[in-house]
Design a protein around this motif. Structure first.
Motif, short mmCIF file in Angstrom:
data_model
loop_
_atom_site.label_atom_id
_atom_site.label_comp_id
_atom_site.label_asym_id
_atom_site.label_seq_id
_atom_site.Cartn_x
_atom_site.Cartn_y
_atom_site.Cartn_z
N ASP A 35 23.34 23.75 58.02
CA ASP A 35 22.35 22.67 57.96
C ASP A 35 22.95 21.44 58.64
N THR A 36 22.30 20.98 59.68
CA THR A 36 22.83 19.84 60.43
C THR A 36 22.09 18.55 60.13
N GLN A 37 21.16 18.56 59.19
CA GLN A 37 20.36 17.36 58.92
C GLN A 37 21.23 16.19 58.46
N ARG A 38 22.22 16.45 57.62
CA ARG A 38 23.10 15.36 57.17
C ARG A 38 23.92 14.82 58.33
N LEU A 39 24.38 15.71 59.20
CA LEU A 39 25.12 15.27 60.39
C LEU A 39 24.22 14.43 61.30
N GLN A 40 22.98 14.86 61.47
CA GLN A 40 22.04 14.13 62.32
C GLN A 40 21.84 12.71 61.80
N VAL A 46 27.89 6.31 63.58
CA VAL A 46 29.17 6.43 64.28
C VAL A 46 29.34 5.23 65.21
N GLN A 47 30.52 4.64 65.22
CA GLN A 47 30.77 3.44 66.02
C GLN A 47 31.21 3.83 67.44
N TYR A 48 30.27 4.30 68.23
CA TYR A 48 30.49 4.62 69.63
C TYR A 48 29.33 4.06 70.44
N THR A 49 29.34 4.33 71.72
CA THR A 49 28.26 3.84 72.56
C THR A 49 26.96 4.58 72.20
N GLN A 50 25.84 3.94 72.50
CA GLN A 50 24.55 4.57 72.21
C GLN A 50 24.37 5.85 73.00
N LYS A 51 24.94 5.88 74.21
CA LYS A 51 24.83 7.08 75.03
C LYS A 51 25.50 8.27 74.34
N LEU A 52 26.69 8.05 73.78
CA LEU A 52 27.40 9.12 73.09
C LEU A 52 26.67 9.51 71.81
N GLN A 53 26.17 8.53 71.07
CA GLN A 53 25.40 8.84 69.86
C GLN A 53 24.19 9.71 70.21
N LEU A 60 23.14 18.31 68.30
CA LEU A 60 22.85 18.78 66.94
C LEU A 60 21.43 19.28 66.77
N THR A 61 20.50 18.73 67.52
CA THR A 61 19.10 19.13 67.39
C THR A 61 18.69 20.19 68.40
N GLY A 62 19.61 20.59 69.28
CA GLY A 62 19.30 21.64 70.26
C GLY A 62 18.46 21.16 71.42
N CYS A 63 18.56 19.88 71.75
CA CYS A 63 17.73 19.32 72.83
C CYS A 63 18.41 19.33 74.19
N ILE A 64 19.59 19.88 74.29
CA ILE A 64 20.28 19.92 75.57
C ILE A 64 19.71 21.09 76.38
N ALA A 65 19.44 20.84 77.65
CA ALA A 65 18.80 21.84 78.52
C ALA A 65 19.80 22.92 78.93
N VAL A 66 19.99 23.89 78.08
CA VAL A 66 20.85 25.04 78.39
C VAL A 66 19.95 26.26 78.59
N GLY A 67 20.49 27.30 79.18
CA GLY A 67 19.69 28.47 79.54
C GLY A 67 18.88 29.06 78.40
N ASP A 68 19.50 29.21 77.24
CA ASP A 68 18.82 29.79 76.08
C ASP A 68 17.64 28.93 75.65
N ARG A 69 17.82 27.64 75.64
CA ARG A 69 16.76 26.70 75.23
C ARG A 69 15.62 26.67 76.25
N LEU A 70 15.98 26.65 77.53
CA LEU A 70 14.96 26.63 78.58
C LEU A 70 14.11 27.90 78.54
#
Length: 115
Positions: A35-40, A46-53, A60-70
């Motif tokens: 379960d990744t909801q707590r991590l999300q 987290v104290q990093y740049t907004q881009k990294l966040q 964590l939500t699977g929104c990165i455009a990888v082959g399986d997801r596409l």
């Protein structure tokens, strides 16, 4: 007229998205896995740049455009990793199992499991 899903009675994209997610979860079969909801929820603290966040949240939500997801979204592509060909290109493979990614993790100061 009012939107009953917020305290103010006004529609927001956030509340609309939450209702849509609840409807999807009610109609989908139970998912057994980590379960990744707590991590999300913690990503934005987290104290990093907004881009990294944002990148961590996408991973964590699977929104990165990888082959399986596409492929799951209807694109007619080969889901195998086009760089190593060893496995299906998933977020996990791309960030943790892909040989160059493993080298990056090994060289980073973040402790990793020896296997």
């Amino acid at each position: 007229m009012g939107w009953f899903f917020t305290k103010t009675g006004r529609y927001t994209v956030k509340s609309g998205y939450a209702i849509a997610q609840q409807a999807l979860e009610a109609n989908s079969p139970n998912f057994f896995g980590p379960d990744t909801q707590r991590l999300q929820a913690q990503v934005w603290k987290v104290q990093y740049t907004q881009k990294l966040q944002h990148f961590i949240w996408q991973a964590l939500t699977g929104c990165i455009a990888v082959g399986d997801r596409l492929r799951s979204r209807g694109m007619q592509i080969d889901p195998q990793c086009m760089w190593c060909g060893m496995a299906t290109e998933t977020v996990n493979h791309t960030l943790f199992e892909f040989p160059p990614a493993r080298q990056v993790w090994a060289l980073s100061p973040i402790p990793t499991a020896p296997t």
